[in-house]
Structure formats: C-alpha cells, structure tokens
Design an enzyme around this catalytic site. Structure first.
Site, PDB file in Angstrom:
ATOM      1  N   ARG A   1      41.046  46.535 -76.772  1.00 34.84           N
ATOM      2  CA  ARG A   1      40.538  47.792 -77.315  1.00 34.84           C
ATOM      3  C   ARG A   1      41.253  48.094 -78.627  1.00 34.84           C
ATOM      4  NH1 ARG A   1      40.208  52.954 -73.382  1.00 34.84           N
ATOM      5  NH2 ARG A   1      42.475  52.940 -73.443  1.00 34.84           N
TER       6      ARG A   1
ATOM      7  N   ASP B   1      44.033  63.530 -70.565  1.00 39.35           N
ATOM      8  CA  ASP B   1      44.562  62.197 -70.898  1.00 39.35           C
ATOM      9  C   ASP B   1      43.467  61.298 -71.462  1.00 39.35           C
ATOM     10  OD1 ASP B   1      44.018  62.684 -67.947  1.00 39.35           O
ATOM     11  OD2 ASP B   1      43.740  60.523 -68.075  1.00 39.35           O
TER      12      ASP B   1
ATOM     13  N   GLY C   1      50.411  57.905 -67.802  1.00 38.41           N
ATOM     14  CA  GLY C   1      50.781  56.776 -68.655  1.00 38.41           C
ATOM     15  C   GLY C   1      49.843  55.600 -68.446  1.00 38.41           C
TER      16      GLY C   1
ATOM     17  N   LYS D   1      43.468  46.107 -72.063  1.00 35.12           N
ATOM     18  CA  LYS D   1      43.208  46.985 -70.920  1.00 35.12           C
ATOM     19  C   LYS D   1      42.817  46.105 -69.733  1.00 35.12           C
ATOM     20  CE  LYS D   1      40.379  50.981 -69.569  1.00 35.12           C
ATOM     21  NZ  LYS D   1      39.395  51.974 -70.029  1.00 35.12           N
TER      22      LYS D   1
HETATM   23  P1  AMP Z   1      41.385  56.442 -66.210  1.00 37.42           P
HETATM   24  O1  AMP Z   1      40.566  57.027 -65.105  1.00 37.42           O
HETATM   25  O2  AMP Z   1      40.973  55.042 -66.588  1.00 37.42           O
HETATM   26  O3  AMP Z   1      41.470  57.335 -67.402  1.00 37.42           O
HETATM   27  O4  AMP Z   1      42.848  56.281 -65.633  1.00 37.42           O
HETATM   28  C1  AMP Z   1      43.601  57.361 -65.157  1.00 37.42           C
HETATM   29  C2  AMP Z   1      45.021  56.915 -64.901  1.00 37.42           C
HETATM   30  O5  AMP Z   1      45.080  55.946 -63.855  1.00 37.42           O
HETATM   31  C3  AMP Z   1      45.719  56.290 -66.082  1.00 37.42           C
HETATM   32  O6  AMP Z   1      47.091  56.651 -66.022  1.00 37.42           O
HETATM   33  C4  AMP Z   1      45.525  54.815 -65.845  1.00 37.42           C
HETATM   34  O7  AMP Z   1      46.488  54.028 -66.493  1.00 37.42           O
HETATM   35  C5  AMP Z   1      45.667  54.740 -64.332  1.00 37.42           C
HETATM   36  N1  AMP Z   1      44.926  53.617 -63.754  1.00 37.42           N
HETATM   37  C6  AMP Z   1      43.597  53.511 -63.635  1.00 37.42           C
HETATM   38  N2  AMP Z   1      43.258  52.355 -63.025  1.00 37.42           N
HETATM   39  C7  AMP Z   1      44.408  51.705 -62.758  1.00 37.42           C
HETATM   40  C8  AMP Z   1      44.735  50.462 -62.131  1.00 37.42           C
HETATM   41  N3  AMP Z   1      43.792  49.640 -61.666  1.00 37.42           N
HETATM   42  N4  AMP Z   1      46.038  50.144 -62.036  1.00 37.42           N
HETATM   43  C9  AMP Z   1      46.988  50.954 -62.508  1.00 37.42           C
HETATM   44  N5  AMP Z   1      46.752  52.127 -63.087  1.00 37.42           N
HETATM   45  C10 AMP Z   1      45.481  52.515 -63.215  1.00 37.42           C
HETATM   46 MG    MG Z   2      42.213  57.263 -69.191  1.00 37.48          MG
END
Ligand code: AMP
Ligand code: MG
Length: 489
Positions: free
Chosen positions: A172, A248, A86, A109
């Site tokens: 975004r 995802d 999520g 974001k």
């Molecule tokens: P991503 O690598 O950006 O696709 O993120 C993978 C997952 O980690 C997703 O569920 C993001 O919402 C969560 N996520 C990434 N960075 C953060 C953060 N700094 N705080 C909370 N959730 C994060």
């Molecule tokens: Mg992602």
C-alpha cells in the site's frame, strides 16, 4: 536499489512505533504489479517484478535501507475508545520521495504479526487484498484522494477465518498512514511532547506552509477538517460507503484509507449499509458527514492542549469544528451542481437535487446509472425514456425533468459543453460490488486473474464510454446482488 528510502517517521523515535520485521511466507507469487503507479513513484518495475523484488513485496527479504516498523495508534471503534491498537498486520517499510517531490509511505499489509497484533495472526486473506487493490485504484481514477495499491502477492500460506483461505500481501502506498487515532494515542497517554512532535511531523509532511503560522496546531486542525469535509463530499457524490469510519481509519492527509467492508451504492438509499459488522447502521451512506465531524471532534480534543493560545483554544477548536459543515456543504453542493450539469450556483440548487434524490429513493434508482444517463438527457429530451426506465415508476422522472430543464434553459453555455462536463464527473464505471466479488472468486477459487484484470482496466477509465464494456455499467441482477461486505480480518 529497489526503493530510495528516506524514513522520516522512523526518525520520530521509539514511542511512535515498534521495529519489527515482516514474517516470511512460504511461496510468494506476484499476482499484480501496478505499472502506472510504479512509474509515477519513480520505481523500476522490472526490479519489483524480479525474484528479489517479489521477495521484498512478500516480506521475505528486507529492502536496502528499509526500516520496517509497525506504527502505534489508538482509535474509537464504533464509538468505543481503544487506546491500544496500532498496525497489527501492517509494516511500514519506509518512505520514498517521488520524481515530482511527493513523499510516500511504502507499507506491506498482511505481512505477519506485530506487537500490536493482539490475538490476530497478522495476515490478510487474498480476497480482501484484491478488493482493496480494486477499490483504491478505482477511487484514484474517480479523482478521490486515496491510498494506492502497488502490488499484490499471494503468499502460498493458508489463513484461517470463517474458512481456510489463501493468504495475500498488499503493498500500500500513502501520503502517510497517520490517522486521527495516531493523535489519540499520544493524547490518551498524556504525552504532550509526543503530540507536538507528531503534529510537527504532519505539518512538515502535509501542510508545510503552516510551519510559520501563529498557532500551527490550531491551523493544522482547521486544515484536516477542511480536507476531510471535501473528501466525504466526494464520497457522497459517487455513492461510496466506507463502512468502517473508526478514528483509526481516518487519515490526517485527507486520503481515503482501509478498504474493508466498503461498497458503492447501487439503488439510491441514504440509509444504505453494507458492512456486516455495522449492525446499528452507524456508518450508513448518509451518516458519513456527521460521523466524520464526530471523528474530527476527537482530533480537536487531542490538539487543544497544544494550541499556542490557551485562552482561546477551546473556542478556536469549536469554531474549526463548526466549519466542517460549511466546507462539506460547499463541496457537496458544488459536486451535485456538476453532476446535474448546472454551471451557475443558485439558492434552490439543493432543493432541486433533493427533489431528485427523493424520487430516486422512492423508485430504487441506480445512483451511478442515473447521473450518467442524465448527461444524455441533458442533450435532448429524446433520451428521457432511458432515464425514466431506471425508475420503478417511470413517470416519477417527469416531474423532476421539467424543473431541471427549465433551470438548464436559463443558463448560458452550449448543451454539448454541458454534456461533456457532466460526463467528466458522472462515472459510467464504478467497481460494482458483484463485479468485485466475481473478480475475487475467479482469482481465489480458480486461480484466474483475468476477471480481476479486466475490472481493474475498466474502472481505471471510469469516465470513458468504453462501449465494448457496456455490461460493466449495469447494476447487479437480483440474483447477483451483494447485500453485505466483510472486512475479512
Ligand atoms: P481494520 O479493521 O483493518 O482497520 O483493523 C483494526 C485493527 O485490528 C488494527 O489495529 C489492525 O492492525 C488490527 N488487525 C486487523 N486484522 C488483523 C490481523 N489479522 N492480525 C492482527 N491485527 C489485525
Ligand atoms: Mg484500519
């Protein structure tokens, strides 16, 4: 009113998301507003740039009629299924309908933690936000389906990663943020009603002509497969490596999403990997088609249980997955033909391209420069030395050039028309990794946005000659070379 929201996703019901407000930041400062995009979206850029607008873009104020929420999704991360992902640090403010009738998500974001944040801080460092801004807008200019970047706000707060870094929020814009992983979320919970509601929503939004199909969910699967196959072919044709093709991070709209540790290849290498977290090379340049197909097989598994025709469901899903290769090959070969200046389709076109790629790989030839320069050589062999100079061993070009010229000579059309067509598909300017790093460094270390602005302006016109910006065409010098990219989460 800043946005005329019409929030169809919020109407799906509470199993699809969690309502959550952005967390305010201490000192929001608007670093970039995408005026062209604002206009396309029918937004008032003066209102967005006003103090109230900046507060909205920072998450300090909730826009009128926004219904902020974090979307639920699951995902296969590097092949391992995580049912509970999520939006951990993204918040959907709502949807707008543009003057041309397109529905678009407006998402922040880096706007603070959500119930899906797990141990994350919900924040984004400014560097990765600027990177996503640059690359998404460059992809758009290159003609690749992509999410867009509307604004960048510096938060005035520090985020702690490997170092203390300034924070940022990206606004975004996307056709939707629905992912393969969104379908996996409902499938993994055995929620078939949720799955159908999601599929209906996606059909209404992205494939409205399927609403009356005999087996709409089967048709939806076929559409997503075709869109993704074309998208990946497009990536390969511009040397793009996504870096984290988890389920995802794959949309059902066919837009590229989540520019983390992505990169444009310089020296041609099918095995090129930049992402620091991709230690096995799962998401290497040339693996992208087979990974996409793997991800789409996960989507198929989700959708089969809701196909109307149960008896034929598995066969139809398998047949749909089998078409990935056909769609991909058609789009990829079509793209390569255009890159090579071939107007007609012939059986040995793939072999001709492969011959060039083998020579490029053996001679560490810059992917982007090669094709751009080939356009010049298509007009006259007098330009051959320019192409040959890109090869470690310049003699390696001659063997290809001879076959290629013979092929061009056997086709109709004028040389000038061919060169012009080649210049429309072979970019002169991509956001080269060292340029992206330089733009980020100037902004983050020295509060100097001019480097970022110039890079954004140059890559907004990738197919124009822009002789005044010739230096942006060049690959990194050895000491400038970027060998790893980071997701910065
Ligand atoms: P991503 O690598 O950006 O696709 O993120 C993978 C997952 O980690 C997703 O569920 C993001 O919402 C969560 N996520 C990434 N960075 C953060 C953060 N700094 N705080 C909370 N959730 C994060
Ligand atoms: Mg992602």
């Amino acid at each position: 009113m800043m946005f005329r929201f019409d929030n169809s996703y919020a109407r799906l019901g509470e199993t699809f998301f969690t309502r959550v407000l952005p967390t305010p930041v201490s000192a929001p400062r608007l670093l970039k507003l995408n005026l062209g995009l604002a206009q396309e979206l029918g937004l008032d850029s003066n209102a967005l740039a006003s103090p109230e607008g900046v507060e909205v873009l920072a998450g300090n104020r909730v826009a009128v009629h926004a219904e902020p929420l974090a979307q639920a999704y699951s995902g296969h991360q590097f092949g391992h299924f995580n049912p509970d992902m999520g939006d951990g640090r993204a918040i959907l403010l709502g949807e707008i309908v543009t003057p041309s009738g397109a529905r678009r998500d407006i998402q922040l974001k880096g706007s603070g933690p959500t119930p899906y944040a797990r141990r994350g801080d919900g924040r984004a460092a400014l560097g990765p936000v600027l990177r996503e801004y640059i690359v998404a807008e460059a992809m758009q200019a290159l003609g690749v389906p992509t999410t867009r970047s509307l604004a960048v706000v510096a938060t005035g707060d520090t985020v702690y990663r490997e170092a203390a870094l300034p924070g940022g929020v990206l606004t975004r814009v996307a056709a939707s943020h629905i992912r393969v992983g969104t379908f996996q979320y409902f499938a993994s919970r055995g929620d078939l009603a949720g799955l159908r509601a999601l599929a209906d929503h996606v059909i209404a939004r992205h494939e409205p002509d399927l609403a009356g199909a005999a087996d709409p969910y089967a048709s939806l699967l076929e559409r997503v497969i075709a869109r993704q196959a074309r998208l990946i072919a497009h990536w390969l044709c511009i040397g793009f490596i996504h870096g984290v093709m988890n389920t995802d991070n794959m949309t059902v709209s066919g837009e590229t999403i989540d520019y983390g540790p992505c990169a444009f290849m310089e020296a041609y290498d099918p095995g090129a990997v930049f992402s620091s977290i991709d230690r096995q090379g799962r998401y290497a340049y040339a693996n992208q088609p087979s990974i996409a197909q793997w991800n789409l097989a996960r989507l198929a598994e989700c959708l089969v249980p809701v196909f109307v025709d149960k008896a034929e469901a598995v066969e139809r899903a398998n047949a749909a997955l089998g078409t990935f290769k056909t769609h991909f090959q058609a789009a990829y070969l079509g793209g390569l033909r255009a890159k090579l200046g071939l107007r007609e389709a012939r059986d040995d076109d793939g072999a001709l391209a492969l011959d060039l790629f083998e020579r490029m790989a053996a001679n560490r030839v810059d992917f982007t420069l090669l094709f751009r320069t080939l356009g010049e050589a298509s007009l006259s062999p007098a330009a051959d030395p320019h192409v040959a100079a890109l090869f470690d061993d310049p003699a390696a070009f001659a063997g290809f050039a001879e076959k290629w010229r013979a092929r061009l000579a056997s086709e109709g059309g004028t040389a000038q028309a061919r060169a012009d067509a080649m210049a429309q598909v072979n970019p002169a300017f991509i956001p080269r990794n060292h340029r992206v790093e330089a733009a980020i460094e100037a902004a983050v270390q020295r509060d100097d946005l001019s480097v970022f602005e110039e890079l954004v302006a140059v890559t907004a016109r990738p197919f124009d000659e822009q002789p005044e910006h010739a230096a942006y065409r060049l690959p990194a010098r050895p000491e400038e070379r970027v060998t790893q990219t980071f997701c910065g989460t």
